[in-house]
Design a protein around this motif. Structure first.
Motif, PDB file in Angstrom:
ATOM      1  N   LEU A 112       3.799  -6.611 -11.625  1.00 54.18           N
ATOM      2  CA  LEU A 112       4.331  -5.507 -10.688  1.00 54.18           C
ATOM      3  C   LEU A 112       5.810  -5.345 -11.096  1.00 54.18           C
ATOM      4  N   LEU A 115       6.870  -2.021 -11.498  1.00 50.51           N
ATOM      5  CA  LEU A 115       6.601  -0.959 -10.323  1.00 50.51           C
ATOM      6  C   LEU A 115       7.770  -0.999  -9.336  1.00 50.51           C
ATOM      7  N   THR A 125      -0.870   1.772  -0.168  1.00 51.85           N
ATOM      8  CA  THR A 125      -2.061   1.932  -0.906  1.00 51.85           C
ATOM      9  C   THR A 125      -2.926   2.885  -0.176  1.00 51.85           C
ATOM     10  N   LEU A 204       0.731   4.504  -3.622  1.00 44.65           N
ATOM     11  CA  LEU A 204      -0.111   4.035  -4.591  1.00 44.65           C
ATOM     12  C   LEU A 204      -1.686   4.092  -4.423  1.00 44.65           C
ATOM     13  N   THR A 208      -6.145   1.386  -8.184  1.00 45.85           N
ATOM     14  CA  THR A 208      -5.068   0.863  -9.408  1.00 45.85           C
ATOM     15  C   THR A 208      -4.565  -0.340  -8.536  1.00 45.85           C
ATOM     16  N   TYR A 209      -3.931  -0.155  -7.240  1.00 46.38           N
ATOM     17  CA  TYR A 209      -3.068  -1.254  -6.739  1.00 46.38           C
ATOM     18  C   TYR A 209      -3.770  -1.943  -5.509  1.00 46.38           C
ATOM     19  N   ASN A 210      -5.083  -1.573  -5.376  1.00 47.24           N
ATOM     20  CA  ASN A 210      -5.792  -2.396  -4.284  1.00 47.24           C
ATOM     21  C   ASN A 210      -7.317  -2.140  -4.530  1.00 47.24           C
ATOM     22  N   LYS A 227      -6.237  -2.427 -13.665  1.00 49.32           N
ATOM     23  CA  LYS A 227      -6.145  -2.765 -12.020  1.00 49.32           C
ATOM     24  C   LYS A 227      -5.298  -3.520 -11.939  1.00 49.32           C
ATOM     25  N   ALA A 228      -3.985  -3.455 -11.206  1.00 46.38           N
ATOM     26  CA  ALA A 228      -3.143  -4.262 -11.154  1.00 46.38           C
ATOM     27  C   ALA A 228      -3.257  -5.317 -10.026  1.00 46.38           C
ATOM     28  N   VAL A 229      -4.127  -4.978  -8.963  1.00 44.05           N
ATOM     29  CA  VAL A 229      -4.339  -5.800  -7.839  1.00 44.05           C
ATOM     30  C   VAL A 229      -5.787  -5.521  -7.325  1.00 44.05           C
TER      31      VAL A 229
END
Length: 286
Positions: A112, A115, A125, A204, A208-210, A227-229
């Protein structure tokens, strides 16, 4: 980059559960928190882990280094008390580093760092959900302007207390976050950063982030790229340990045995996925 990852966990008796998803045992939650913190450390080695909890909850079983911060928690108003614990925690923070508030059923799947270098104060998100377009499971509070972060969170908590006291047990936080931002999910599609009473809110996409994979073993057969998260919410919690063991755990060790364990986990995952697929086609439980 140093970041603080803070989650909330209180051990509940079965008669204290306030939501049908609260079916996991205490030790299972501790295992998820451990995986979550270890996944964060993969991408942020200098990270700090924090668990917001009550005085009675035992945290033995979390192997990752973690700091315990205690608050008074009423199980019947669990989500409201979580919001207040988060507020008090960030008010006490010196914001030496960005603060990530996240659910226990999350794995960090990418760094992250890029970001948090962006010019924002609070990152939320969003998803295409009319009633609750903002998911409360992942909140990123940047340390560029702590005053703006504190003001936004105070306002969010005030909206929760004023308008959603009847949803103190569940979901009230997401309704209050929606009102604090003041945009529908259709409008969120059109914005990247919006200013809300002096706070720069970065919107966000949950995709991608959740990101929540489908509740299928076949959906986690391969590492989930881009997918970061990853959020293993609801019934998806059963997939979390499989993903960790097959795709992330071996990254934290140089020992050959770690790679062997990951290979074995992937082989077993493939077999179970095939059995699950067959049972879905035939309607017979594997």
């Amino acid at each position: 980059m140093s970041m603080e990852f803070a989650t909330f966990h209180v051990a509940l008796r079965s008669d204290e559960a306030v939501h049908p998803n609260q079916t996991l045992q205490h030790l299972e939650y501790l295992s998820m928190i451990d995986m979550m913190l270890r996944s964060a450390r993969l991408f942020h080695p200098a990270m700090t882990g924090t668990v917001l909890t009550d005085a009675q909850t035992v945290l033995t079983g979390i192997s990752a280094s973690v700091r315990r911060v205690e608050y008074a928690i009423n199980p019947q108003r669990l989500m409201y008390d979580r919001t207040m614990a988060q507020l008090n925690h960030l008010l006490a923070s010196n914001f030496a580093m960005p603060l990530v508030l996240l659910d226990s059923d999350i794995l960090i799947n990418a760094s992250l760092a890029e970001l948090v270098r962006r010019p924002f104060d609070v990152a939320l998100t969003w998803r295409t959900n009319v009633e609750m377009p903002i998911n409360g499971g992942f909140l990123l509070l940047n340390n560029q302007r702590p005053g703006a972060v504190r003001a936004f969170f105070k306002r969010f908590a005030s909206i929760y207390q004023r308008n959603y006291a009847d949803r103190a047990d569940w979901f009230g936080d997401q309704l209050a976050l929606r009102d604090a931002v003041g945009l529908s999910h259709e409008q969120m599609v059109e914005h990247d950063i919006v200013e809300v009473e002096g706070c720069r809110v970065l919107l966000l996409p949950c995709d991608t982030y959740n990101y929540a994979p489908d509740n299928l073993l076949s959906d986690i057969m391969e590492p989930i790229e881009g997918k970061a998260v990853l959020h293993f919410k609801g019934q998806r919690k059963r997939l979390m340990a499989w993903y960790w063991n097959a795709h992330l755990a071996d990254r934290s060790s140089r020992w050959p045995t770690s790679r062997v364990r990951a290979w074995l986990a992937r082989r077993q995952l493939a077999w179970l996925s095939e059995m699950e697929s067959r049972s879905r086609k035939t309607g017979v439980r594997a």
